[in-house]
Scaffold this motif. Sequence first.
Motif, PDB file in Angstrom:
ATOM      1  N   TYR A 176       0.827  -1.211   0.000  1.00  0.00           N
ATOM      2  CA  TYR A 176       0.000   0.000   0.000  1.00  0.00           C
ATOM      3  C   TYR A 176       0.860   1.258   0.000  1.00  0.00           C
ATOM      4  O   TYR A 176       0.631   2.180  -0.799  1.00  0.00           O
ATOM      5  N   VAL A 177       1.848   1.313   0.871  1.00  0.00           N
ATOM      6  CA  VAL A 177       2.735   2.478   0.933  1.00  0.00           C
ATOM      7  C   VAL A 177       3.548   2.586  -0.361  1.00  0.00           C
ATOM      8  O   VAL A 177       3.757   3.687  -0.893  1.00  0.00           O
ATOM      9  N   LYS A 178       3.983   1.458  -0.876  1.00  0.00           N
ATOM     10  CA  LYS A 178       4.719   1.464  -2.142  1.00  0.00           C
ATOM     11  C   LYS A 178       3.856   2.036  -3.261  1.00  0.00           C
ATOM     12  O   LYS A 178       4.355   2.766  -4.140  1.00  0.00           O
ATOM     13  N   ALA A 179       2.576   1.740  -3.238  1.00  0.00           N
ATOM     14  CA  ALA A 179       1.673   2.265  -4.259  1.00  0.00           C
ATOM     15  C   ALA A 179       1.629   3.792  -4.225  1.00  0.00           C
ATOM     16  O   ALA A 179       1.595   4.443  -5.277  1.00  0.00           O
ATOM     17  N   TYR A 180       1.634   4.367  -3.036  1.00  0.00           N
ATOM     18  CA  TYR A 180       1.669   5.832  -2.923  1.00  0.00           C
ATOM     19  C   TYR A 180       2.927   6.388  -3.585  1.00  0.00           C
ATOM     20  O   TYR A 180       2.872   7.385  -4.327  1.00  0.00           O
ATOM     21  N   PRO A 237       0.131   2.346 -13.438  1.00  0.00           N
ATOM     22  CA  PRO A 237      -0.128   0.904 -13.570  1.00  0.00           C
ATOM     23  C   PRO A 237       0.542   0.087 -12.460  1.00  0.00           C
ATOM     24  O   PRO A 237      -0.051  -0.852 -11.921  1.00  0.00           O
ATOM     25  N   GLU A 238       1.768   0.459 -12.083  1.00  0.00           N
ATOM     26  CA  GLU A 238       2.458  -0.250 -11.010  1.00  0.00           C
ATOM     27  C   GLU A 238       1.821   0.046  -9.651  1.00  0.00           C
ATOM     28  O   GLU A 238       1.740  -0.831  -8.788  1.00  0.00           O
ATOM     29  N   ALA A 239       1.378   1.288  -9.484  1.00  0.00           N
ATOM     30  CA  ALA A 239       0.685   1.640  -8.245  1.00  0.00           C
ATOM     31  C   ALA A 239      -0.582   0.806  -8.091  1.00  0.00           C
ATOM     32  O   ALA A 239      -0.865   0.268  -7.012  1.00  0.00           O
ATOM     33  N   LYS A 240      -1.322   0.685  -9.181  1.00  0.00           N
ATOM     34  CA  LYS A 240      -2.547  -0.119  -9.165  1.00  0.00           C
ATOM     35  C   LYS A 240      -2.234  -1.572  -8.811  1.00  0.00           C
ATOM     36  O   LYS A 240      -2.924  -2.180  -7.975  1.00  0.00           O
ATOM     37  N   THR A 241      -1.203  -2.129  -9.419  1.00  0.00           N
ATOM     38  CA  THR A 241      -0.828  -3.516  -9.148  1.00  0.00           C
ATOM     39  C   THR A 241      -0.500  -3.726  -7.677  1.00  0.00           C
ATOM     40  O   THR A 241      -0.906  -4.723  -7.063  1.00  0.00           O
ATOM     41  N   ASN A 242       0.216  -2.777  -7.077  1.00  0.00           N
ATOM     42  CA  ASN A 242       0.607  -2.927  -5.679  1.00  0.00           C
ATOM     43  C   ASN A 242      -0.577  -2.790  -4.736  1.00  0.00           C
ATOM     44  O   ASN A 242      -0.638  -3.489  -3.719  1.00  0.00           O
ATOM     45  N   VAL A 243      -1.527  -1.919  -5.047  1.00  0.00           N
ATOM     46  CA  VAL A 243      -2.732  -1.847  -4.223  1.00  0.00           C
ATOM     47  C   VAL A 243      -3.503  -3.168  -4.314  1.00  0.00           C
ATOM     48  O   VAL A 243      -4.018  -3.676  -3.316  1.00  0.00           O
ATOM     49  N   GLN A 244      -3.565  -3.728  -5.511  1.00  0.00           N
ATOM     50  CA  GLN A 244      -4.264  -5.003  -5.681  1.00  0.00           C
ATOM     51  C   GLN A 244      -3.560  -6.129  -4.923  1.00  0.00           C
ATOM     52  O   GLN A 244      -4.227  -7.021  -4.382  1.00  0.00           O
ATOM     53  N   LEU A 245      -2.238  -6.087  -4.858  1.00  0.00           N
ATOM     54  CA  LEU A 245      -1.504  -7.070  -4.067  1.00  0.00           C
ATOM     55  C   LEU A 245      -1.816  -6.898  -2.579  1.00  0.00           C
ATOM     56  O   LEU A 245      -1.960  -7.889  -1.846  1.00  0.00           O
ATOM     57  N   ASN A 255      -9.947  -4.436   3.807  1.00  0.00           N
ATOM     58  CA  ASN A 255      -9.307  -3.203   4.261  1.00  0.00           C
ATOM     59  C   ASN A 255      -9.878  -2.011   3.493  1.00  0.00           C
ATOM     60  O   ASN A 255      -9.633  -1.839   2.303  1.00  0.00           O
ATOM     61  N   SER A 256     -10.606  -1.161   4.184  1.00  0.00           N
ATOM     62  CA  SER A 256     -11.284  -0.034   3.553  1.00  0.00           C
ATOM     63  C   SER A 256     -10.318   0.948   2.898  1.00  0.00           C
ATOM     64  O   SER A 256     -10.588   1.460   1.810  1.00  0.00           O
ATOM     65  N   GLN A 257      -9.190   1.215   3.550  1.00  0.00           N
ATOM     66  CA  GLN A 257      -8.290   2.217   2.986  1.00  0.00           C
ATOM     67  C   GLN A 257      -7.628   1.728   1.706  1.00  0.00           C
ATOM     68  O   GLN A 257      -7.385   2.520   0.789  1.00  0.00           O
ATOM     69  N   TYR A 258      -7.374   0.432   1.600  1.00  0.00           N
ATOM     70  CA  TYR A 258      -6.825  -0.095   0.353  1.00  0.00           C
ATOM     71  C   TYR A 258      -7.850   0.057  -0.768  1.00  0.00           C
ATOM     72  O   TYR A 258      -7.522   0.424  -1.899  1.00  0.00           O
ATOM     73  N   GLN A 259      -9.093  -0.266  -0.465  1.00  0.00           N
ATOM     74  CA  GLN A 259     -10.148  -0.183  -1.474  1.00  0.00           C
ATOM     75  C   GLN A 259     -10.349   1.254  -1.947  1.00  0.00           C
ATOM     76  O   GLN A 259     -10.552   1.502  -3.139  1.00  0.00           O
ATOM     77  N   SER A 260     -10.289   2.206  -1.013  1.00  0.00           N
ATOM     78  CA  SER A 260     -10.415   3.611  -1.420  1.00  0.00           C
ATOM     79  C   SER A 260      -9.236   4.038  -2.281  1.00  0.00           C
ATOM     80  O   SER A 260      -9.399   4.807  -3.239  1.00  0.00           O
ATOM     81  N   LYS A 261      -8.037   3.555  -1.940  1.00  0.00           N
ATOM     82  CA  LYS A 261      -6.871   3.912  -2.743  1.00  0.00           C
ATOM     83  C   LYS A 261      -7.021   3.407  -4.170  1.00  0.00           C
ATOM     84  O   LYS A 261      -6.714   4.136  -5.127  1.00  0.00           O
ATOM     85  N   LEU A 262      -7.503   2.184  -4.333  1.00  0.00           N
ATOM     86  CA  LEU A 262      -7.719   1.664  -5.683  1.00  0.00           C
ATOM     87  C   LEU A 262      -8.795   2.485  -6.394  1.00  0.00           C
ATOM     88  O   LEU A 262      -8.683   2.772  -7.583  1.00  0.00           O
TER      89      LEU A 262
END
Length: 235
Positions: free
Chosen positions: A109-113, A122-130, A138-145
Motif C-alpha cells: 500500500y505504501v509502495k503504491a503511494y 499501472p504499477e501503483a494499481k498492481t501494488n494496491v491489488q496485491l 481493508n477499507s483504505q486499500y479499497q479507497s486507494k484503488l
Amino acid sequence: MTRLRVMFFALLVSANAYSAPPSGADPDKDPQMVSLLRDARRLIDSKKPAPAIEKCDQVIASFAARYGNSEKKIYCARTSAETLGGLLKAAVDKTNAIALSSTWSDAYYVKAYALQDLGRLPEAKTNVQLAMALSPFNSQYQSKLGEIYQLVKNWGKAQQQFEEAEDNAKLSPEGSRASELGRARRGLAYVYVELGKLDEAEKKYQQCLAADPSDMRAKRELEYVRELKEKRKAR
C-alpha cells in the motif's frame, strides 16, 4: 459486526480454518519491518518516493521469503473483525489460512503511494491489488484503488471500489474508522458528480457531514454540487 456473526466466524475458524505460522524467524514479529514502513512514509511526505520504494521492498522481500511458498492462504488484518472476515472466506473456500498483522499488505500500500508520486500508475494499481489480495476487507486499500481508477476516469470501477470501502469501513480500527468512512463517501460522491448524478452526490456529502461536521472538504464539495444543481435548473 453482530455478536451472532462473530460467534459464527469463531466456529468456522475452529474447524481448522486457521493454522499457526511456520516456525523460525518471523518478519511479522520483527519491529524493524514496522520501522522501515514508518521511514518510507516519512520519505514520501518529504517528496522522496524512490528511496521509500526501497524501504517497502525490503519489507516485501522479508515476508515473501518467509511466507511466499506457503501452501496456506495468507491474510493480513488490522482488527479482529478483518481477521475473522478473511478466515471465514478461507473456511468457505475450505483452505487453511495464516492470519498476520497488516505489515506485509501495508508495504504494498505504501509502495503504491510512492509509485503514484512517480507517475507510475499501472504499477501503483498492481501494488494496491496485491495489498487487497492479502487484506480483502481493508477499507483504505479499497479507497486507494478507487482513487487510482478516478485518475484514469474509470468511473464504474471507481464506484465499485468506493462502495466496498464504505461497506468495509465498519471493520476498520476504531481510531481510523471515521476517517476511512469519510474517505470512501467523498470518493463515491466525486464519482457521482462525474457521472452527473448530482442528487446522489449531494446525499453522500450530507452523510459525510452528518458523521463529521468538521469535514470541510465535504462541505466545500457539497456547496459545489448545489451550485451545479442550480445551474442545471436554470437551463
